[in-house]
Write an enzyme that holds these catalytic residues in place. Structure first.
Site, PDB file in Angstrom:
ATOM      1  N   SER A 162       0.803  -1.227   0.000  1.00  0.00           N
ATOM      2  CA  SER A 162       0.000   0.000   0.000  1.00  0.00           C
ATOM      3  C   SER A 162       0.836   1.278   0.000  1.00  0.00           C
ATOM      4  CB  SER A 162      -0.948   0.012   1.194  1.00  0.00           C
ATOM      5  OG  SER A 162      -0.240   0.144   2.409  1.00  0.00           O
ATOM      6  N   LYS A 207       0.723   4.874   6.826  1.00  0.00           N
ATOM      7  CA  LYS A 207       0.268   5.684   5.689  1.00  0.00           C
ATOM      8  C   LYS A 207       0.978   7.044   5.726  1.00  0.00           C
ATOM      9  CE  LYS A 207      -3.015   2.666   4.643  1.00  0.00           C
ATOM     10  NZ  LYS A 207      -2.802   1.741   3.506  1.00  0.00           N
TER      11      LYS A 207
END
Length: 293
Positions: A64, A138
């Site tokens: 990701s 993230k």
């Protein structure tokens, strides 16, 4: 004065000094098998302290954040500066605890009671991932008070300023696969996105769920500041220049499921460092005794 006093404590013929040396030589040392558990215990306590208050290593389980972070990379996370009130900034890569429902609830296959007992202990000191640690990684795109615009066909805009995102995975689009529209980040919250947008279940995917896709600042474990492993990928994780744009700070196909970023093994490094040092020190002491005879 100190030297004179020390000399006065002898009897003048050196016998006191000889007796003292003899006593030191005659002092029996603990065998290695008794010292080793103590050394390992100290290393584990050191590891626990480092993991809790200073720096923790995490393993990247998915794609990701490609290409900034590849699967199986190890990153070091700064847990120290938040103790002094530092809060995440736009552009930083952060590890945070699951705000609720972001991670796939895949149960781990468990072993027997003895194995699970060891796993619990080692997980507590950071030598293995703990079952109750559900963390993600993230990039912070916006902070409390910011507005974020994420529409199909356009760039991500923060407070009306379009971001240049050279860190995006080649071929990935800023918002096309999951446009989120226009949102305002609540105070003490973050809007986060993966660098591989087409393979990241980030804030966009949860915008219509409880919590609105925002991450509470209190959930942040720390900032990832360096890729530590593998060696060929050693690199820092600086804030991209686009987040320094003038005016940006004026405002206060579905991918696979997310997997928790796993705490790595900094404690093993402490054990590996302490035990060889102790063995070297022991060999040196034995050599000194031999030379003194």
């Amino acid at each position: 004065m100190t030297t004179a006093t020390a000399e006065a404590e002898g009897d003048g013929d050196g016998r006191s000094g000889k007796a003292e040396k003899k006593g030191k030589k005659g002092k029996k040392k603990r065998p290695l098998w008794q010292e080793l558990p103590i050394l390992i215990g100290v290393a584990l306590l050191l590891s626990l302290g480092i993991k809790t208050f200073f720096v923790q290593a995490f393993s990247i389980p998915s794609g990701s954040m490609q290409h900034t972070l590849e699967k199986d990379d190890r990153v070091l996370v700064d847990k120290f500066t938040p103790w002094f009130g530092a809060e995440p900034s736009r552009g930083e890569v952060v590890v945070f605890k699951d705000p609720g429902g972001w991670l796939d609830n895949v149960p781990r296959k468990k072993g027997n009671a003895v194995v699970e007992g060891f796993r619990t202990v080692l997980g507590a000191v950071g030598l293995l991932p703990s079952d109750d640690e559900k963390d993600l990684i993230k990039r912070v795109i916006a902070i409390g008070g910011d507005t974020v615009e994420c529409r199909q066909g356009g760039p991500v805009k923060v407070n009306g300023v379009a971001l240049d995102e050279p860190y995006l995975y080649p071929g990935a689009t800023p918002c096309d696969d999951v446009p989120a529209g226009l949102v305002t980040v609540p105070e003490d919250h973050l809007w986060v996105m993966g660098d591989h947008r087409n393979d990241s279940r980030d804030s966009r995917y949860h915008v219509r769920e409880p919590g609105g896709g925002f991450v509470p600042v209190k959930n942040v474990v720390g900032r990832a500041f360096v890729v530590a492993w593998p060696v060929l990928r050693w690199d820092t994780l600086p804030v991209p220049d686009t987040f320094e744009k003038q005016g940006l700070a004026s405002g206060g196909a579905a991918p696979g499921g997310e997997w928790p970023v796993e705490p790595s093994v900094p404690g093993a490094a402490a054990v590996a460092a302490v035990v060889p040092f102790a063995l070297w020190r022991r060999r040196r002491a034995v050599r000194s005794e031999d030379e003194g005879h």
